[in-house]
Design a protein around this motif. Structure first.
Motif, PDB file in Angstrom:
ATOM      1  N   PRO A 122      -5.268  -9.897  -7.576  1.00 56.21           N
ATOM      2  CA  PRO A 122      -3.961  -9.646  -8.318  1.00 56.21           C
ATOM      3  C   PRO A 122      -3.432 -10.863  -9.278  1.00 56.21           C
ATOM      4  N   THR A 123      -3.711 -11.988  -8.772  1.00 57.31           N
ATOM      5  CA  THR A 123      -3.008 -13.053  -9.895  1.00 57.31           C
ATOM      6  C   THR A 123      -3.933 -13.677 -10.683  1.00 57.31           C
ATOM      7  N   SER A 124      -4.991 -12.997 -11.174  1.00 54.50           N
ATOM      8  CA  SER A 124      -5.784 -13.323 -12.248  1.00 54.50           C
ATOM      9  C   SER A 124      -5.191 -13.019 -13.565  1.00 54.50           C
ATOM     10  N   PRO A 125      -5.323 -13.654 -14.597  1.00 54.90           N
ATOM     11  CA  PRO A 125      -4.800 -13.259 -15.905  1.00 54.90           C
ATOM     12  C   PRO A 125      -5.400 -12.056 -16.363  1.00 54.90           C
ATOM     13  N   GLU A 126      -6.624 -11.377 -16.023  1.00 53.42           N
ATOM     14  CA  GLU A 126      -7.360 -10.468 -16.314  1.00 53.42           C
ATOM     15  C   GLU A 126      -6.481  -9.335 -15.572  1.00 53.42           C
ATOM     16  N   PRO A 127      -5.910  -8.217 -16.265  1.00 55.54           N
ATOM     17  CA  PRO A 127      -5.341  -7.099 -15.540  1.00 55.54           C
ATOM     18  C   PRO A 127      -6.429  -6.771 -14.399  1.00 55.54           C
ATOM     19  N   ILE A 128      -6.049  -5.849 -13.473  1.00 56.86           N
ATOM     20  CA  ILE A 128      -6.650  -5.544 -12.316  1.00 56.86           C
ATOM     21  C   ILE A 128      -7.705  -4.421 -12.732  1.00 56.86           C
ATOM     22  N   TYR A 129      -7.222  -3.454 -13.858  1.00 56.60           N
ATOM     23  CA  TYR A 129      -8.227  -2.348 -14.317  1.00 56.60           C
ATOM     24  C   TYR A 129      -9.166  -2.910 -14.832  1.00 56.60           C
ATOM     25  N   ARG A 130      -9.233  -4.107 -15.871  1.00 53.06           N
ATOM     26  CA  ARG A 130     -10.197  -4.663 -16.512  1.00 53.06           C
ATOM     27  C   ARG A 130     -11.396  -5.280 -15.282  1.00 53.06           C
ATOM     28  N   GLU A 170       2.085  -8.094  -7.871  1.00 47.57           N
ATOM     29  CA  GLU A 170       0.932  -7.898  -9.119  1.00 47.57           C
ATOM     30  C   GLU A 170      -0.203  -6.867  -8.409  1.00 47.57           C
ATOM     31  N   ARG A 171      -0.007  -6.428  -7.230  1.00 45.26           N
ATOM     32  CA  ARG A 171      -1.021  -5.314  -6.735  1.00 45.26           C
ATOM     33  C   ARG A 171      -0.398  -4.247  -7.152  1.00 45.26           C
ATOM     34  N   LYS A 181      -0.204  -9.088 -19.218  1.00 45.25           N
ATOM     35  CA  LYS A 181      -1.279 -10.041 -19.124  1.00 45.25           C
ATOM     36  C   LYS A 181      -1.964  -9.851 -20.358  1.00 45.25           C
ATOM     37  N   LEU A 209      -2.526 -16.332 -19.524  1.00 49.97           N
ATOM     38  CA  LEU A 209      -1.638 -16.703 -18.630  1.00 49.97           C
ATOM     39  C   LEU A 209      -1.666 -15.600 -17.329  1.00 49.97           C
ATOM     40  N   GLY A 210      -1.573 -15.989 -16.063  1.00 53.41           N
ATOM     41  CA  GLY A 210      -1.316 -15.178 -15.206  1.00 53.41           C
ATOM     42  C   GLY A 210      -0.027 -14.921 -15.105  1.00 53.41           C
ATOM     43  N   ARG A 263       0.946  -1.144  -0.155  1.00 55.63           N
ATOM     44  CA  ARG A 263       0.020   0.105   0.085  1.00 55.63           C
ATOM     45  C   ARG A 263       0.860   1.218   0.030  1.00 55.63           C
ATOM     46  N   HIS A 311      -7.326  -1.615  -1.153  1.00 56.71           N
ATOM     47  CA  HIS A 311      -6.737  -2.725  -2.118  1.00 56.71           C
ATOM     48  C   HIS A 311      -5.356  -2.877  -2.285  1.00 56.71           C
ATOM     49  N   ALA A 312      -4.573  -1.847  -1.674  1.00 62.93           N
ATOM     50  CA  ALA A 312      -2.991  -1.997  -1.739  1.00 62.93           C
ATOM     51  C   ALA A 312      -2.626  -2.121  -3.324  1.00 62.93           C
ATOM     52  N   VAL A 313      -3.553  -1.366  -4.129  1.00 62.50           N
ATOM     53  CA  VAL A 313      -3.049  -1.299  -5.386  1.00 62.50           C
ATOM     54  C   VAL A 313      -2.662  -0.094  -5.991  1.00 62.50           C
ATOM     55  N   ILE A 334     -10.698  -7.704  -5.887  1.00 69.37           N
ATOM     56  CA  ILE A 334      -9.537  -7.922  -6.753  1.00 69.37           C
ATOM     57  C   ILE A 334      -8.847  -8.990  -6.496  1.00 69.37           C
TER      58      ILE A 334
END
Lengths: 298, 127
Positions: B10-18, A206-207, A230, A287-288, A182, B49-51, B8
Motif C-alpha cells: 500500500p505504501t508504494s508510489p504505484e497505485p494498488i490497482y496498477r 492507503e489500503r 499517486k 512519491l508515496g 477491512r 488484503h483489506a483494500v 500488495i
C-alpha cells in the motif's frame, strides 16, 4: 484536482458537506476556510499533523462544535440541527470516548441495540473476542486503547451510513488495525457506507481510502482520489545550475544546501511532467503518499 | 488461484490497482495463471488484503480492457483465452525490462560493483 471536486447538485444530500468553515481557539486559528464534500460510498482519509485541525474539523462537520464561520451539512441537514432520523444514520468514534462509562461493554451494547434497527450482535460478539476486550468490566476502568476499541465495535455494529473515526489507528495493534480497515473498505465498497477517518499515520489509510485530503495549518492543501494523487504528483529535483528553471506554481519547493532544488510538480493536461523535467541533470521521483505529505506539509 | 497469490504494497508510489494489473500480467505471462482459470472475486481480494473493493474492480476492469481477463457469465473473471504461455520468451522478457532498468539505476546510484549485483540476482533466481 477535478476528479473529486463534486458538484453542488450532488452535494445537496451528500453524507457530509462543508463550506467555508473557520474556527479559532482563544484567538488561535484552528480552521481557516475549509470546503469539503464527501459523496456516498467514498472513504476519505483525512491526513494532518498533530494540531492541524483534524478533530476540530470533524467536530464541526458533525455539529458537535459551532464553528465561528461557515456551513456544515450532514445528509443535507444543517449539522447543528440534525433530526433524530439523520443521527441514527451516523456513527462517530472520538479519540477519547467517554459516553456511558459507568456501564460494562455488554450493558452498553444491550442498551444501544434497541435504538438501531440494523444492530449486528454477531459482529459485536466476534469482534469483542477477536480484539480481546473485557465484556464485564465497567468501561471507566478500561485503558484508553480498550475504550476506543469498544467504541469502534459499537460504531460498526450499528451499521451506519456515515462512519466518522477520529484517529482510530492509535488504539489498535496491527491485527485489529487490519480488521478495521477491512470492515471499512468492504462496508463502503459493498454497502455504500461513507467513511471519514483522520490519521497522522499515512500508511494506515492507503489500503482502504478512496480519497485523501491533506489538512495543514487549518487549511485543505489537497483533496484528490488516492490513485490519482499517486499518479499525478511527483518530486522534481533540479541541480543548482538549473534551479532557476523550476516551474513557478509548485505545491512545495525546498532549496537544499548545495543550491539544488526539490519541487512537487503535477502532470499537465497532456499527462506529461513540466518542461523543466527534461533539463540535463533533472530527475523526477515518484512519491508515496507519506513522502508527498512530508514534502508539502513541511 | 486465491487472493493470496497477489502481493500488495500500500505504501508504494504505484497505485494498488496498477500493482494488481502488473502482477496479473506477469502471472499470466509466466504461466502460473492459465487461460480460462477463474480469478478470486472482488470481495475475496478486497477482504483478504483489506483494500477498497473499488480498487480491485478498477484493476479487473483495466485488465479486462487490456485483454488479460474476460468476464464469463456466472463465473466472474477468468484469464482470457489466447493469453499466457503462448507468449514468446522475448515478450515475457519485455515485461521484466522496466524492473531491470530500475534495479540497474539504483545499483549505479549506490555505486555497487556490477558483478556483485549480478551474482546476487543469480542467487535469487536459483532459489
Amino acid at each position: 484536482m477535478n476528479a473529486v471536486l463534486h458538484m453542488d447538485e450532488s452535494a445537496l444530500d451528500a453524507p457530509l458537506s462543508v463550506r467555508g468553515v473557520a474556527h479559532a481557539y482563544e484567538g488561535r486559528n484552528a480552521l481557516r476556510g475549509v470546503d469539503l464534500d464527501l459523496p456516498r460510498g467514498s472513504v476519505l482519509g483525512l491526513i494532518g499533523r498533530n494540531g492541524a485541525g483534524k478533530s476540530t474539523l470533524i467536530r464541526a462537520m458533525l455539529g458537535l462544535l459551532e464553528p465561528l464561520a461557515g456551513e456544515t451539512r450532514v445528509f443535507g441537514e444543517p449539522a447543528l440541527r440534525l433530526s433524530d432520523a439523520a443521527k441514527a444514520r451516523i456513527a462517530y468514534v472520538p479519540q477519547q470516548p467517554e459516553a456511558l462509562a459507568w456501564l460494562t461493554a455488554t450493558q452498553m451494547f444491550d442498551y444501544l441495540s434497541r435504538f438501531y434497527p440494523n444492530w449486528d450482535a454477531g459482529f459485536v460478539e466476534r469482534t469483542m473476542q477477536r480484539w480481546q476486550l473485557p465484556t464485564n468490566r465497567v468501561m471507566a476502568k478500561l485503558s484508553p486503547g480498550e475504550r476506543q476499541r469498544v467504541d469502534l465495535i459499537r460504531a460498526l455494529a450499528s451499521q451506519p451510513e456515515l462512519l466518522v473515526l477520529d484517529e482510530p489507528a492509535a488504539a489498535l495493534d496491527p491485527v485489529a488495525r487490519r480488521d478495521l480497515l477491512r470492515e471499512v473498505a468492504l462496508r463502503a465498497g459493498e454497502a455504500g457506507a461513507t467513511v471519514l477517518f483522520s490519521t497522522h499515520i499515512v500508511s494506515d489509510l492507503e489500503r482502504a481510502a478512496s480519497e485523501i485530503a491533506f489538512l495543514h495549518d487549518g487549511q485543505l492543501l489537497l483533496h484528490c482520489g488516492l490513485d490519482e494523487t499517486k499518479e499525478r504528483y511527483a518530486r522534481l529535483w533540479l541541480p543548482a545550475s538549473q534551479s532557476a528553471a523550476a516551474p513557478p506554481h509548485a505545491l512545495s519547493r525546498h532549496r537544499h544546501d548545495d543550491g539544488s532544488l526539490s519541487v512537487v510538480v503535477e502532470r499537465g493536461e497532456d499527462g506529461g511532467w513540466p518542461e523543466a523535467a527534461r533539463l540535463p541533470g533533472a530527475r523526477v521521483d515518484a512519491l508515496g503518499l507519506e513522502d508527498l505529505f512530508v514534502e508539502i506539509a513541511e | 488461484m486465491d487472493a493470496s497469490i497477489l502481493t500488495i504494497q500500500p505504501t508504494s508510489p504505484e497505485p494498488i490497482y496498477r500493482q494488481i494489473v502488473e502482477q496479473l500480467r506477469r502471472l499470466i505471462a509466466g504461466g502460473q495463471l492459465t487461460p480460462g482459470e477463474k480469478l478470486p472475486s472482488v470481495r475475496e481480494v478486497a477482504g483478504f488484503h483489506a483494500v477498497n473493493p473499488m480498487t480491485v474492480s478498477r484493476a479487473y476492469g483495466l485488465a479486462e480492457s487490456e485483454g488479460l481477463l474476460e468476464r464469463q457469465r456466472g463465473k466472474g473473471m477468468v484469464v482470457a483465452t489466447g493469453q499466457g504461455i503462448s507468449r514468446s520468451e522475448n515478450e515475457r522478457m519485455q515485461l521484466l525490462e522496466p524492473h531491470l532498468h530500475e534495479t540497474a539505476r539504483q545499483a549505479r546510484e549506490l555505486e555497487l560493483p556490477a558483478d556483485e549485483v549480478v551474482r546476487r540476482l543469480q542467487q535469487l533466481l536459483g532459489e
